[in-house]
Design a protein around this motif. Structure first.
Motif, mmCIF file in Angstrom:
data_model
loop_
_atom_site.group_PDB
_atom_site.id
_atom_site.type_symbol
_atom_site.label_atom_id
_atom_site.label_comp_id
_atom_site.label_asym_id
_atom_site.label_seq_id
_atom_site.Cartn_x
_atom_site.Cartn_y
_atom_site.Cartn_z
ATOM 1 N N LEU A 194 -26.633 15.359 46.898
ATOM 2 C CA LEU A 194 -25.397 14.625 46.640
ATOM 3 C C LEU A 194 -24.348 15.544 46.016
ATOM 4 O O LEU A 194 -23.169 15.497 46.373
ATOM 5 N N GLY A 195 -24.788 16.404 45.125
ATOM 6 C CA GLY A 195 -23.856 17.362 44.521
ATOM 7 C C GLY A 195 -23.244 18.280 45.558
ATOM 8 O O GLY A 195 -22.024 18.505 45.572
ATOM 9 N N LEU A 196 -24.057 18.799 46.463
ATOM 10 C CA LEU A 196 -23.555 19.689 47.515
ATOM 11 C C LEU A 196 -22.592 18.963 48.454
ATOM 12 O O LEU A 196 -21.601 19.539 48.901
ATOM 13 N N GLU B 213 -25.837 19.779 38.649
ATOM 14 C CA GLU B 213 -24.979 19.980 37.480
ATOM 15 C C GLU B 213 -23.810 20.908 37.817
ATOM 16 O O GLU B 213 -22.659 20.625 37.486
ATOM 17 N N ILE B 214 -24.090 21.996 38.478
ATOM 18 C CA ILE B 214 -23.048 22.959 38.859
ATOM 19 C C ILE B 214 -22.031 22.299 39.785
ATOM 20 O O ILE B 214 -20.819 22.415 39.581
ATOM 21 N N CYS B 215 -22.525 21.610 40.795
ATOM 22 C CA CYS B 215 -21.638 20.929 41.746
ATOM 23 C C CYS B 215 -20.765 19.900 41.036
ATOM 24 O O CYS B 215 -19.559 19.802 41.309
ATOM 25 N N ASP B 216 -21.356 19.141 40.134
ATOM 26 C CA ASP B 216 -20.602 18.112 39.407
ATOM 27 C C ASP B 216 -19.504 18.718 38.530
ATOM 28 O O ASP B 216 -18.400 18.179 38.450
ATOM 29 N N VAL B 217 -19.802 19.830 37.888
ATOM 30 C CA VAL B 217 -18.802 20.487 37.047
ATOM 31 C C VAL B 217 -17.652 21.007 37.909
ATOM 32 O O VAL B 217 -16.471 20.803 37.578
ATOM 33 N N ILE B 218 -17.969 21.663 39.001
ATOM 34 C CA ILE B 218 -16.922 22.179 39.888
ATOM 35 C C ILE B 218 -16.092 21.025 40.451
ATOM 36 O O ILE B 218 -14.858 21.082 40.468
ATOM 37 N N TYR B 219 -16.759 19.978 40.890
ATOM 38 C CA TYR B 219 -16.073 18.800 41.426
ATOM 39 C C TYR B 219 -15.123 18.206 40.387
ATOM 40 O O TYR B 219 -13.969 17.881 40.698
ATOM 41 N N CYS C 259 -38.113 20.429 44.800
ATOM 42 C CA CYS C 259 -36.672 20.508 44.587
ATOM 43 C C CYS C 259 -36.180 19.164 44.071
ATOM 44 O O CYS C 259 -36.841 18.144 44.262
ATOM 45 N N SER C 260 -35.008 19.164 43.475
ATOM 46 C CA SER C 260 -34.409 17.923 43.004
ATOM 47 C C SER C 260 -33.619 17.272 44.135
ATOM 48 O O SER C 260 -32.750 17.905 44.731
ATOM 49 N N ARG C 261 -33.887 16.016 44.415
ATOM 50 C CA ARG C 261 -33.148 15.285 45.451
ATOM 51 C C ARG C 261 -31.668 15.153 45.102
ATOM 52 O O ARG C 261 -30.836 15.058 45.986
ATOM 53 N N SER C 262 -31.351 15.134 43.837
ATOM 54 C CA SER C 262 -29.951 14.948 43.424
ATOM 55 C C SER C 262 -29.059 16.111 43.847
ATOM 56 O O SER C 262 -27.838 15.953 43.930
ATOM 57 N N ASP C 263 -29.650 17.263 44.139
ATOM 58 C CA ASP C 263 -28.851 18.421 44.559
ATOM 59 C C ASP C 263 -28.056 18.124 45.829
ATOM 60 O O ASP C 263 -26.921 18.578 45.972
#
Length: 169
Positions: free
Chosen positions: A46-48, A153-159, A40-44
């Motif tokens: 932070l997005g969540l 990416e999804i989290c960042d766009v929503i944010y 999995c990507s660790r960056s997920d």
């Protein structure tokens, strides 16, 4: 990207993610003892956490029975329902429990077992490498592949949209 995306995002209160092919690259590593692992990507994470900051709930909804799904969800501190054979039924139950309507929900999927959920929600999202049979139902398709930062990416766009930053949406 859909030019109406900011309008679709503005009412979102819950993001439901499939696991395999969304948090992962849809591959499994099996060792000599038969133990499965995924990448999995660790960056997920932070997005969540950014979604939590703005009051948007996240949920993993997976047909997978493997403990790795629940383990990753625990680490990310998000609710997980796995071994789910009827994703739509569970999705509807979770929405009702939260007193939401389908238009307030985004669903992220990658394969045909996500199709019913994608067709139902206000914001259907497909990862870049999703199965071709579901891509046409997505109103947002990520630039990144599953397991390669698509969740972030999804989290960042929503944010960004929720914070009025349409340049990054």
């Amino acid at each position: 990207m859909n030019k109406n995306l900011p309008e679709l995002i503005k009412d979102i209160r819950l993001v439901i993610f499939d696991f395999d092919g969304v948090f992962t690259d849809n591959k499994v590593i099996i060792d000599e003892q038969g133990k499965e692992s995924v990448v999995c990507s660790r960056s997920d994470g932070l997005g969540l956490s950014r979604l939590k900051q703005i009051g948007i709930e996240s949920l993993i909804l997976s047909a997978e029975i493997n403990k790795v799904v629940r383990s990753r969800a625990r680490k990310l501190k998000i609710k997980c329902i796995n071994a789910c054979q009827n994703k739509f039924k569970v999705l509807f139950k979770e929405i009702k429990k939260r007193k939401l309507v389908l238009e307030q929900v985004a669903y992220v999927g990658n394969d045909i077992n996500d199709l019913e959920c994608l067709k139902a929600v206000g914001l259907p999202i497909a990862v870049r490498d999703a199965h071709s049979d579901i891509i046409r139902y997505a109103k947002f398709r990520t630039k990144l592949r599953g397991g390669q930062g698509a969740v972030r990416e999804i989290c960042d766009v929503i944010y960004a949209v929720k914070n009025g930053d349409k340049r990054n949406a």
